[in-house]
Structures are given as structure tokens and as C-alpha cells.
Design an enzyme around this catalytic site. Sequence first.
Site, PDB file in Angstrom:
ATOM      1  N   GLY A  94      -6.964  30.561  27.033  1.00  0.00           N
ATOM      2  CA  GLY A  94      -7.044  29.306  27.531  1.00  0.00           C
ATOM      3  C   GLY A  94      -8.282  28.696  27.354  1.00  0.00           C
ATOM      4  N   ARG A  97     -13.480  26.347  27.989  1.00  0.00           N
ATOM      5  CA  ARG A  97     -14.603  25.195  28.257  1.00  0.00           C
ATOM      6  C   ARG A  97     -14.319  23.817  27.845  1.00  0.00           C
ATOM      7  NH1 ARG A  97     -18.593  25.927  23.018  1.00  0.00           N
ATOM      8  NH2 ARG A  97     -16.774  26.937  21.512  1.00  0.00           N
ATOM      9  N   ARG A 180     -12.573  15.239  21.977  1.00  0.00           N
ATOM     10  CA  ARG A 180     -11.716  15.564  21.001  1.00  0.00           C
ATOM     11  C   ARG A 180     -10.511  14.578  21.152  1.00  0.00           C
ATOM     12  NH1 ARG A 180     -11.353  21.828  19.142  1.00  0.00           N
ATOM     13  NH2 ARG A 180     -10.155  21.999  21.058  1.00  0.00           N
ATOM     14  N   ASP A 256      -5.019  31.430  18.194  1.00  0.00           N
ATOM     15  CA  ASP A 256      -5.437  30.035  19.227  1.00  0.00           C
ATOM     16  C   ASP A 256      -6.189  29.090  18.599  1.00  0.00           C
ATOM     17  OD1 ASP A 256      -7.423  32.657  18.988  1.00  0.00           O
ATOM     18  OD2 ASP A 256      -8.598  31.085  20.091  1.00  0.00           O
ATOM     19  N   ASN A 257      -6.539  29.234  17.287  1.00  0.00           N
ATOM     20  CA  ASN A 257      -7.030  28.050  16.745  1.00  0.00           C
ATOM     21  C   ASN A 257      -6.070  27.400  15.644  1.00  0.00           C
ATOM     22  OD1 ASN A 257      -9.388  28.500  18.233  1.00  0.00           O
ATOM     23  ND2 ASN A 257     -10.487  29.746  16.626  1.00  0.00           N
ATOM     24  N   ASP A 266     -10.254  23.282  15.935  1.00  0.00           N
ATOM     25  CA  ASP A 266     -11.306  24.032  16.536  1.00  0.00           C
ATOM     26  C   ASP A 266     -12.337  24.363  15.354  1.00  0.00           C
ATOM     27  OD1 ASP A 266     -12.053  24.314  19.081  1.00  0.00           O
ATOM     28  OD2 ASP A 266     -10.892  26.331  19.436  1.00  0.00           O
TER      29      ASP A 266
HETATM   30  P1  AMP Z   1     -13.304  29.724  19.988  1.00  0.00           P
HETATM   31  O1  AMP Z   1     -13.792  30.937  19.224  1.00  0.00           O
HETATM   32  O2  AMP Z   1     -14.447  28.593  20.188  1.00  0.00           O
HETATM   33  O3  AMP Z   1     -12.062  29.316  19.332  1.00  0.00           O
HETATM   34  O4  AMP Z   1     -13.003  30.285  21.280  1.00  0.00           O
HETATM   35  C1  AMP Z   1     -12.327  31.592  21.712  1.00  0.00           C
HETATM   36  C2  AMP Z   1     -12.090  31.143  23.149  1.00  0.00           C
HETATM   37  O5  AMP Z   1     -13.359  31.550  23.875  1.00  0.00           O
HETATM   38  C3  AMP Z   1     -11.364  30.284  23.718  1.00  0.00           C
HETATM   39  O6  AMP Z   1     -10.788  30.568  24.971  1.00  0.00           O
HETATM   40  C4  AMP Z   1     -12.625  29.384  24.277  1.00  0.00           C
HETATM   41  O7  AMP Z   1     -12.405  28.428  25.392  1.00  0.00           O
HETATM   42  C5  AMP Z   1     -13.598  30.484  24.645  1.00  0.00           C
HETATM   43  N1  AMP Z   1     -14.943  30.181  24.761  1.00  0.00           N
HETATM   44  C6  AMP Z   1     -15.778  29.699  23.801  1.00  0.00           C
HETATM   45  N2  AMP Z   1     -16.880  29.490  24.013  1.00  0.00           N
HETATM   46  C7  AMP Z   1     -17.011  29.495  25.351  1.00  0.00           C
HETATM   47  C8  AMP Z   1     -17.969  29.311  26.387  1.00  0.00           C
HETATM   48  N3  AMP Z   1     -19.096  28.981  26.180  1.00  0.00           N
HETATM   49  N4  AMP Z   1     -17.648  29.391  27.746  1.00  0.00           N
HETATM   50  C9  AMP Z   1     -16.373  29.571  28.032  1.00  0.00           C
HETATM   51  N5  AMP Z   1     -15.380  29.893  27.530  1.00  0.00           N
HETATM   52  C10 AMP Z   1     -15.818  29.977  25.722  1.00  0.00           C
HETATM   53 MG    MG Z   2     -10.658  28.004  19.792  1.00  0.00          MG
END
Ligand code: AMP
Ligand code: MG
Length: 493
Positions: A94, A97, A180, A256-257, A266
Site C-alpha cells: 500500500g 508515503r 506525481r 507493486d511498481n 515508481d
Molecule cells: P518502493 O520500493 O519505493 O516502491 O516502496 C515499496 C513499499 O515501501 C511501498 O509500499 C512504499 O509505500 C513503502 N515505502 C517506501 N519508502 C517509505 C517510507 N519512507 N515510509 C513509508 N513507506 C515507505
Molecule cells: Mg513502489
Amino acid sequence: MDYAMRKLEQLNFDNTFARLPATFHSRLKPTPLAKPYLVSFNANAARLIELACAEASRQEFVECFAGNSLLPGSEPLSMLYAGHQFGQYVPQLGDGRAILLGTIKNSAGEHWDVQLKGAGRTPYSRNGDGRAVLRSSIREYLCSEAMHGLGIPTTRALCIVGSDDAVYRESIETAAVVTRIAPSHVRFGSFEVFYHRRQDEHIATLADYVIARHFPHLLAAPGKYARFLHEVLVRTAHLIAQWQAVGFAHGVMNTDNMSILGLTFDYGPFGFMEAYDPGYVCNHSDHEGRYAYDQQPQIGLWNLTALAQALTPLMPIAEAGKILDEYGEIYSERYVQLMSQKLGLTYAGLEDFALIEPLLEMMRVSELDYTSLFRKLGQFKVAAGEKNSLLRDLFIDRAAFDAWAAAYRARLQAETGTDAERRARMDRVNPKYILRNYLAQTAISKAEKERDFSEVERLLNLLSRPYDEQPEMESYAAPAPDWARNIEVSCSS
Ligand code: AMP
Ligand code: MG
């Protein structure tokens, strides 16, 4: 055209995702940022939501896109999804952030999701702080616009707002919010979450929502879900073919990306390859090279398989399997077509692999800059007896070049048109300018150390026209200088 544009308070929200049942999201407000300031504003993206450019100079603009005040008509929420991360299923991710402010409908009838990334903690934050740092926000902002300039499907970015609020990563950095915009933020993982929870009815609801919004021609079609999967597969295969052709590595191709619309989605530790190296890994934390440049096409299929599995409650498994079987051919056809265009060929067949592969191999051996070499190849002269010395001298193995050049010449002779025409054609597909890591890093350093955002602006302009000669920007076409060769990019953002 500014007269047709709207003020901030007049944006035309039509929040389609917010109307889905509560299971699909969590409603919440962004967490304010202290003393926010505007880092950059992208007029091209503002046009999509019909926001007047002059609005960017209002303090209210900064407050809204910092998440400090809410735009009238917005219904902020974080989206639920799951996903496979580095091959492992993670049941609940989910938006940890990101906060979707809502969807804006423009006068052309297009819908654009507007999302704040880095807007504070949400019910999906797990151990994260809900924030994004200025560094990664600048990278996402510049790269999404660079991809758009290259003609590659991508999410867009409206602006970056910064703050001096501290954010703790490998070192102490400062917070930023990148806004975005995209037709949709639904991902493969948005479907997977309900499949793994055995909530088939929600899979159907989400599929119906996505089809109605983005694939309306399928609404009345027999077997609409299978056709939907097929279209997502085609878009994904075509997207990855474009990444390969331009030398782009995404870095974190977790499900998820993966955008359900086949957009580049992402931006994290992405990278444009410089010296040609098929095993290029842009993400310093990807020790196994799962998402190496040359793995991307097959990872695309892996991810589509996870999506197909999530859709199996809506279609016979055998049908899903048949669709997946088409991936290889759809991908290869588009890849060869794109690479043939890079060679200046006006038509392409799979046999043109025979020209592409040895050229790439020579580039690998000579460690030639992928982007620059293709741009220079536009200067190839077909005339018999022409040695093409400027190109030839770039390769270590001159005999190999001569043999390749002879085959290329023979192939070009089967085409019509002059050298100049071919070069003009090639310059429209072989970019002169890409977002090299060191260029991004230079803009980031200036922004971080001096609060000087002029380099962000310069790159934004430069990369909106990557195929044009921009003589005053010539130095920006060069591969990384020695000091920047080993910049490491990690997942931390
Ligand atoms: P990402 O690798 O950026 O695609 O993120 C993978 C997951 O981690 C997603 O659910 C993001 O919303 C969550 N996420 C990444 N960075 C943060 C953060 N600093 N705080 C909270 N959730 C994060
Ligand atoms: Mg992501």
C-alpha cells in the site's frame, strides 16, 4: 493559452478511485511539512490538469503541494496493494508515503490522478517515516519528464516542494514532496492483494473499474477480462522493449511498481546505461542482479505471470496461460523494430537481429557509450570505399568493425534514400541527451548545498527535447567524467 487555465481552487476534481468501496483505500490527510518552498514547477504537466502556470508563484500552491492545505474537491487517500518484492510475496504494502489527492478531469475528458509522494505516514507505512528525500524526489521528477521527452510511457511530475525538515536515511537529508500525475496509479499488486486474500469479488470490482476507465472498448467484449490481460501484456512488453532500446534500467521491477497501464512507474534507483554492458545493475542493493538490464524482458513476463495468476478467478487458467505464451514474440517484434529504427532501417524483420547483436557485442568489448554510439552511427556513409574512420576508430577490434560495416552497408543498400535522410531519421530515435546519473547528481548537489535549483530547471528543459541538437548544451551529452563513474544508487529514497 493561459486564459483557459484554472486557478488552484478551480481544479476540476472527479475522484473515481475514491468512489470504490472502503477496502480499496484508507482516507487520511497529508502530514504538514515545516516551511515548505518550491523547488521546481513543470508547466508541461500543469497543462494536463489545466492549471494556470501563474498559480505556481502563489504561496497557496506551495502549501497545497506540501500537503499543508487541501485543495477544494480533493478526497485524499492512500491506496491498498500488495506485491512481489525481489520474488517474494509481501501481503500488504500500500501507499506507505504517497497520498492520492484525487483525480482531475480536463476539458478533453482525460482523467489525471494527482498524488503527493512523501506526504507523511499512512496505515501502510510499516516502519517507514512516510517521507521522501529531496535527492530521490529530484531524480523521479527529472527522470519521468526525461522518459516522456523520449516518447516512453511514464507517470508525469507536476512539481517538487522542499522543506528543511530532517529525514534519516544513510545520512541526514531533507524532506520533499514530489507531485506525481498519471491516468491511474493502479498496479499489478493492486490485484494481487485480493487474490492472495481470496477476495474474488474485489478482483472483479477493480478489473471492472480499470476496464471502464482505461479500456472502455473492452466493456462489451466477450471474454473482457482475458482481453484486458492481453492488453496489459502488450503494453508491458512494448514498454520494456522501449526501455531496452534506450538503455534504461528500472532497478526495482517489483510487481507493486508495475503499472496496469504499462507506464514507467515508481522511479527509485533507476539508471541509464552508459558504457554498453548487458549485465548492468543500477541498484547498488540488488546483489543478485535480479533486475539487471538484460533481465528486464524476462522479469516483465514473470510479473505478468503474477498478474495473470491474480486474475485467474475471472478467466480459465488455460486462457491466461495462452496469453502469457504470446509475450516473447510480442516483445521481440517490438524490440527488433525499435533497434532497426536506431540503425536507420525503414522496415524490420527478425533477421535484422543479425545486424544488431554483433554491433552490441562490439560495443560491449570496446565499452562504448550506448547513447553516444547510436547517435554517431547516424553519420555512417554508405558509399563504397568509404571507411567511416570516425566511427571505426572508436572500436578496439577494427577488423570486426569492417566486417560489420560491410554487412550494414549491404543492408542499407536495400533501402532507398540518402545518407542525410537516414541520419535525420536516426536522430529522431537516437537521443542525444539522457538523464545520466552524474547530471542528476550535479543538480541534486546544488539543490542540497546551496538551495540552488537552476540546474534542475536546466535539465528539465534539456531533457524535454532529447533528440534535438542543443549546441549550447553540448557538454551534457558526454558520458560521465572520471569523478562520477562510480556514483552508487541504492534503494534508499
Ligand atoms: P518502493 O520500493 O519505493 O516502491 O516502496 C515499496 C513499499 O515501501 C511501498 O509500499 C512504499 O509505500 C513503502 N515505502 C517506501 N519508502 C517509505 C517510507 N519512507 N515510509 C513509508 N513507506 C515507505
Ligand atoms: Mg513502489
